[in-house]
Design a protein around this motif. Sequence first.
Motif, PDB file in Angstrom:
ATOM      1  N   VAL A  59      -3.490   3.365 -11.727  1.00 55.80           N
ATOM      2  CA  VAL A  59      -4.367   4.460 -12.145  1.00 55.80           C
ATOM      3  C   VAL A  59      -5.831   4.056 -12.057  1.00 55.80           C
ATOM      4  O   VAL A  59      -6.665   4.764 -11.473  1.00 55.80           O
ATOM      5  CB  VAL A  59      -4.013   4.916 -13.574  1.00 55.80           C
ATOM      6  CG1 VAL A  59      -5.073   5.877 -14.102  1.00 55.80           C
ATOM      7  CG2 VAL A  59      -2.649   5.591 -13.601  1.00 55.80           C
ATOM      8  N   VAL A  60      -6.166   2.901 -12.610  1.00 56.15           N
ATOM      9  CA  VAL A  60      -7.569   2.481 -12.670  1.00 56.15           C
ATOM     10  C   VAL A  60      -8.135   2.217 -11.285  1.00 56.15           C
ATOM     11  O   VAL A  60      -9.219   2.714 -10.922  1.00 56.15           O
ATOM     12  CB  VAL A  60      -7.716   1.222 -13.562  1.00 56.15           C
ATOM     13  CG1 VAL A  60      -9.133   0.658 -13.464  1.00 56.15           C
ATOM     14  CG2 VAL A  60      -7.378   1.559 -15.000  1.00 56.15           C
ATOM     15  N   TYR A  61      -7.408   1.465 -10.464  1.00 54.57           N
ATOM     16  CA  TYR A  61      -7.981   1.068  -9.180  1.00 54.57           C
ATOM     17  C   TYR A  61      -7.866   2.164  -8.124  1.00 54.57           C
ATOM     18  O   TYR A  61      -8.647   2.185  -7.171  1.00 54.57           O
ATOM     19  CB  TYR A  61      -7.350  -0.248  -8.719  1.00 54.57           C
ATOM     20  CG  TYR A  61      -7.893  -1.399  -9.525  1.00 54.57           C
ATOM     21  CD1 TYR A  61      -9.101  -1.991  -9.191  1.00 54.57           C
ATOM     22  CD2 TYR A  61      -7.237  -1.849 -10.669  1.00 54.57           C
ATOM     23  CE1 TYR A  61      -9.629  -3.028  -9.953  1.00 54.57           C
ATOM     24  CE2 TYR A  61      -7.752  -2.879 -11.437  1.00 54.57           C
ATOM     25  CZ  TYR A  61      -8.957  -3.455 -11.072  1.00 54.57           C
ATOM     26  OH  TYR A  61      -9.491  -4.469 -11.839  1.00 54.57           O
ATOM     27  N   THR A  62      -6.931   3.100  -8.293  1.00 48.64           N
ATOM     28  CA  THR A  62      -6.940   4.285  -7.423  1.00 48.64           C
ATOM     29  C   THR A  62      -8.142   5.150  -7.759  1.00 48.64           C
ATOM     30  O   THR A  62      -8.786   5.715  -6.869  1.00 48.64           O
ATOM     31  CB  THR A  62      -5.645   5.096  -7.604  1.00 48.64           C
ATOM     32  OG1 THR A  62      -4.533   4.281  -7.250  1.00 48.64           O
ATOM     33  CG2 THR A  62      -5.658   6.330  -6.708  1.00 48.64           C
ATOM     34  N   LEU A  63      -8.469   5.231  -9.040  1.00 45.95           N
ATOM     35  CA  LEU A  63      -9.639   5.984  -9.484  1.00 45.95           C
ATOM     36  C   LEU A  63     -10.923   5.376  -8.941  1.00 45.95           C
ATOM     37  O   LEU A  63     -11.889   6.082  -8.644  1.00 45.95           O
ATOM     38  CB  LEU A  63      -9.679   6.019 -11.009  1.00 45.95           C
ATOM     39  CG  LEU A  63     -10.713   6.929 -11.680  1.00 45.95           C
ATOM     40  CD1 LEU A  63     -10.460   8.382 -11.309  1.00 45.95           C
ATOM     41  CD2 LEU A  63     -10.689   6.755 -13.184  1.00 45.95           C
ATOM     42  N   LEU A  76      -4.858   1.173  -0.600  1.00 44.31           N
ATOM     43  CA  LEU A  76      -4.636   2.049  -1.747  1.00 44.31           C
ATOM     44  C   LEU A  76      -3.222   1.880  -2.315  1.00 44.31           C
ATOM     45  O   LEU A  76      -2.245   1.802  -1.579  1.00 44.31           O
ATOM     46  CB  LEU A  76      -4.845   3.506  -1.339  1.00 44.31           C
ATOM     47  CG  LEU A  76      -6.224   3.841  -0.739  1.00 44.31           C
ATOM     48  CD1 LEU A  76      -6.272   5.284  -0.301  1.00 44.31           C
ATOM     49  CD2 LEU A  76      -7.318   3.567  -1.756  1.00 44.31           C
ATOM     50  N   ARG A  77      -3.150   1.851  -3.641  1.00 44.69           N
ATOM     51  CA  ARG A  77      -1.867   1.833  -4.331  1.00 44.69           C
ATOM     52  C   ARG A  77      -1.598   3.212  -4.910  1.00 44.69           C
ATOM     53  O   ARG A  77      -2.518   3.965  -5.198  1.00 44.69           O
ATOM     54  CB  ARG A  77      -1.868   0.793  -5.465  1.00 44.69           C
ATOM     55  CG  ARG A  77      -1.452  -0.592  -5.004  1.00 44.69           C
ATOM     56  CD  ARG A  77      -2.540  -1.259  -4.214  1.00 44.69           C
ATOM     57  NE  ARG A  77      -2.052  -2.477  -3.548  1.00 44.69           N
ATOM     58  CZ  ARG A  77      -2.779  -3.176  -2.712  1.00 44.69           C
ATOM     59  NH1 ARG A  77      -3.999  -2.812  -2.420  1.00 44.69           N
ATOM     60  NH2 ARG A  77      -2.281  -4.247  -2.134  1.00 44.69           N
ATOM     61  N   GLY A  78      -0.339   3.531  -5.090  1.00 41.52           N
ATOM     62  CA  GLY A  78       0.007   4.845  -5.618  1.00 41.52           C
ATOM     63  C   GLY A  78       1.354   4.799  -6.301  1.00 41.52           C
ATOM     64  O   GLY A  78       1.649   3.895  -7.082  1.00 41.52           O
ATOM     65  N   ALA A  79       2.195   5.767  -5.962  1.00 47.83           N
ATOM     66  CA  ALA A  79       3.485   5.876  -6.641  1.00 47.83           C
ATOM     67  C   ALA A  79       4.450   4.777  -6.241  1.00 47.83           C
ATOM     68  O   ALA A  79       5.320   4.396  -7.033  1.00 47.83           O
ATOM     69  CB  ALA A  79       4.104   7.240  -6.344  1.00 47.83           C
ATOM     70  N   THR A  97       0.854  -1.189   0.000  1.00 47.88           N
ATOM     71  CA  THR A  97       0.000   0.000   0.000  1.00 47.88           C
ATOM     72  C   THR A  97       0.887   1.235   0.000  1.00 47.88           C
ATOM     73  O   THR A  97       1.986   1.228   0.562  1.00 47.88           O
ATOM     74  CB  THR A  97      -0.925   0.023   1.217  1.00 47.88           C
ATOM     75  OG1 THR A  97      -0.142  -0.053   2.416  1.00 47.88           O
ATOM     76  CG2 THR A  97      -1.891  -1.152   1.182  1.00 47.88           C
ATOM     77  N   ASP A  98       0.406   2.294  -0.620  1.00 50.38           N
ATOM     78  CA  ASP A  98       1.239   3.478  -0.842  1.00 50.38           C
ATOM     79  C   ASP A  98       1.073   4.478   0.291  1.00 50.38           C
ATOM     80  O   ASP A  98      -0.050   4.874   0.624  1.00 50.38           O
ATOM     81  CB  ASP A  98       0.854   4.129  -2.166  1.00 50.38           C
ATOM     82  CG  ASP A  98       1.713   5.340  -2.472  1.00 50.38           C
ATOM     83  OD1 ASP A  98       2.913   5.163  -2.700  1.00 50.38           O
ATOM     84  OD2 ASP A  98       1.176   6.460  -2.450  1.00 50.38           O
ATOM     85  N   ALA A  99       2.189   4.889   0.894  1.00 48.61           N
ATOM     86  CA  ALA A  99       2.134   5.812   2.021  1.00 48.61           C
ATOM     87  C   ALA A  99       1.519   7.148   1.630  1.00 48.61           C
ATOM     88  O   ALA A  99       0.685   7.703   2.352  1.00 48.61           O
ATOM     89  CB  ALA A  99       3.539   6.014   2.592  1.00 48.61           C
ATOM     90  N   ALA A 100       1.922   7.687   0.480  1.00 44.11           N
ATOM     91  CA  ALA A 100       1.407   8.994   0.060  1.00 44.11           C
ATOM     92  C   ALA A 100      -0.097   8.953  -0.146  1.00 44.11           C
ATOM     93  O   ALA A 100      -0.835   9.847   0.295  1.00 44.11           O
ATOM     94  CB  ALA A 100       2.108   9.439  -1.229  1.00 44.11           C
ATOM     95  N   ALA A 101      -0.585   7.903  -0.819  1.00 35.94           N
ATOM     96  CA  ALA A 101      -2.021   7.790  -1.068  1.00 35.94           C
ATOM     97  C   ALA A 101      -2.790   7.592   0.229  1.00 35.94           C
ATOM     98  O   ALA A 101      -3.836   8.211   0.452  1.00 35.94           O
ATOM     99  CB  ALA A 101      -2.289   6.633  -2.038  1.00 35.94           C
ATOM    100  N   VAL A 102      -2.272   6.731   1.100  1.00 32.74           N
ATOM    101  CA  VAL A 102      -2.971   6.460   2.358  1.00 32.74           C
ATOM    102  C   VAL A 102      -2.997   7.686   3.252  1.00 32.74           C
ATOM    103  O   VAL A 102      -4.036   8.060   3.800  1.00 32.74           O
ATOM    104  CB  VAL A 102      -2.306   5.267   3.085  1.00 32.74           C
ATOM    105  CG1 VAL A 102      -2.864   5.123   4.494  1.00 32.74           C
ATOM    106  CG2 VAL A 102      -2.526   3.979   2.303  1.00 32.74           C
ATOM    107  N   PHE A 103      -1.851   8.356   3.402  1.00 35.20           N
ATOM    108  CA  PHE A 103      -1.802   9.530   4.268  1.00 35.20           C
ATOM    109  C   PHE A 103      -2.724  10.640   3.759  1.00 35.20           C
ATOM    110  O   PHE A 103      -3.414  11.297   4.535  1.00 35.20           O
ATOM    111  CB  PHE A 103      -0.369  10.065   4.361  1.00 35.20           C
ATOM    112  CG  PHE A 103       0.579   9.138   5.064  1.00 35.20           C
ATOM    113  CD1 PHE A 103       0.150   8.296   6.069  1.00 35.20           C
ATOM    114  CD2 PHE A 103       1.930   9.092   4.709  1.00 35.20           C
ATOM    115  CE1 PHE A 103       1.022   7.431   6.704  1.00 35.20           C
ATOM    116  CE2 PHE A 103       2.809   8.239   5.348  1.00 35.20           C
ATOM    117  CZ  PHE A 103       2.354   7.407   6.345  1.00 35.20           C
ATOM    118  N   SER A 104      -2.743  10.870   2.435  1.00 34.99           N
ATOM    119  CA  SER A 104      -3.520  11.974   1.886  1.00 34.99           C
ATOM    120  C   SER A 104      -5.013  11.690   1.892  1.00 34.99           C
ATOM    121  O   SER A 104      -5.819  12.593   2.103  1.00 34.99           O
ATOM    122  CB  SER A 104      -3.062  12.287   0.458  1.00 34.99           C
ATOM    123  OG  SER A 104      -3.285  11.181  -0.396  1.00 34.99           O
ATOM    124  N   VAL A 105      -5.414  10.438   1.664  1.00 36.46           N
ATOM    125  CA  VAL A 105      -6.836  10.100   1.583  1.00 36.46           C
ATOM    126  C   VAL A 105      -7.429   9.836   2.957  1.00 36.46           C
ATOM    127  O   VAL A 105      -8.493  10.361   3.304  1.00 36.46           O
ATOM    128  CB  VAL A 105      -7.044   8.877   0.656  1.00 36.46           C
ATOM    129  CG1 VAL A 105      -8.496   8.417   0.701  1.00 36.46           C
ATOM    130  CG2 VAL A 105      -6.656   9.221  -0.774  1.00 36.46           C
TER     131      VAL A 105
END
Length: 502
Positions: free
Chosen positions: A370-374, A338-341, A132-140
């Motif tokens: 991209v698709v599953y983050t969307l 969540l996945r991200g960068a 899981t992506d730290a940036a995506a998790v922290f921001s969301v």
Amino acid sequence: MTVHHLNQLLLVCSLVLLVAVAAVRISSRSGLPSLLVYLGIGVAMGQDGIGDIHFDNAELTQVIGYAALVVILAEGGLGTKWKEIKPGLPAASSLALVGVSVSVGITATAAHYLIGLEWRQALIIGAVVSSTDAAAVFSVLRKVPLPARVTGILEAESGFNDAPVVILVVSFSMAGPVEHWYHLLGEIALELTIGAAIGLAVGFLGAYGLRHVALPASGLYPIAVMAIAVTAYAAGALAHGSGFLAVYLASMVLGNAKLPHWPATRGFADGLGWIAQIGMFVLLGLLVTPHEMGDDIWPALVIGLVLTMVARPLSVVAALAPFRMRWQEQALMSWAGLRGAVPIILATIPMVSGVEESRRIFNIVFVLVVVYTLVQGPTLPWMARKLGVSKSPSETADLGIESAPLERLRGHLLSVAIPEGSKMHGVEINELRLPAGAAVTLVVRGGESFVPLPTTVLRRGDELLVVATDPVRDAAEQRLRAVGQGGKLAGWLGTGGSGAES
């Protein structure tokens, strides 16, 4: 590079940053994760976009991505509250180890049998997308009103699981046969242990130094904090440990150490985190060649569907089985993987190592993210409400307290901001019941300041200056936070604080 070229580069970079900052506003209003906007900017600047920039340096992208990830993990660790993640720390560790193992196995199996990838490529994809992506998790997550326990587990998991996944991806990308699984497990355990030990040591030593050495300017504190965090990463990596785990733990220790000028430090770290995210996502977008991705869309959708609907839920169930969590919370954690960068950055490792079909792996991971983050990011608040896991809107916001040391007086000057929803609204100064040695010396209200009386009633939006001697500084802050959360009767009604004896 000439001065003219430098000026052009600075102009382009500043325009990109301005567009990215504007995109933050758009993404916050629409609920879309901002990483998609930044990736879109990179793609638009690339060779298939209006910018027509040809960029294919995977090694440079990996190096810059690692550096950006260090900053993002540091910012995330500084914002992680120990009291929130402490109860869920064992569960987060289990998700980062047991959960990742289950997810890698299921996803790699699907990639091999459903897509037809060789086992090495399948294992690489399974490992890459299991983090899981730290940036995506922290921001969301910090925008979604979830219970502190759930948020703490998910944030700690995103900070912990990068380390074992990096080790797996590097091992699978090496030339020659993959080592026996028990050798790999031993290597992961050793690197995590070294990284954790160095991260905690650097964090505690850094916090001790910053609390006992007065720097000549308040602006030096944010720089010192980030320097300590980066030192933890470098020391952990040089000691053949997990630098990512080291920087996260060191930052978490610093973030909970009640350092001087803390709001300024958080603001500085938050700004650096945004710059790191923007730069990293734009660069990853530049690395993509959209016209080459047509054949990889369907495999990405299939692997992503297995990951989201099978691998992630089963990994959550397996990892959290000993912790007796409600099925609603487990279902939300499954959807919040969540996945991200980070997966995209990790997908550059096999490219740099020269693994066969590594470009296809990168394209599949990019489309999947991209698709599953969307899909997952915008629907997370709705999912939380449907499962009944949303935090009550009546829960109050925490106070913002900044401390500046008064060395000669052996005291501290606390700056307290009363936010909307704080139960300190309507409380009189004398009802704060601060410990002896602490007093409210000034109130700023509506742009005007005045010295309060014992009967002065506090209001939302007020800013207080509280002077506290060194021995009672922690007790004073604890009492202020207790009143902010429980009102004037905090302590008598079971809310934390100094209690009725003050």
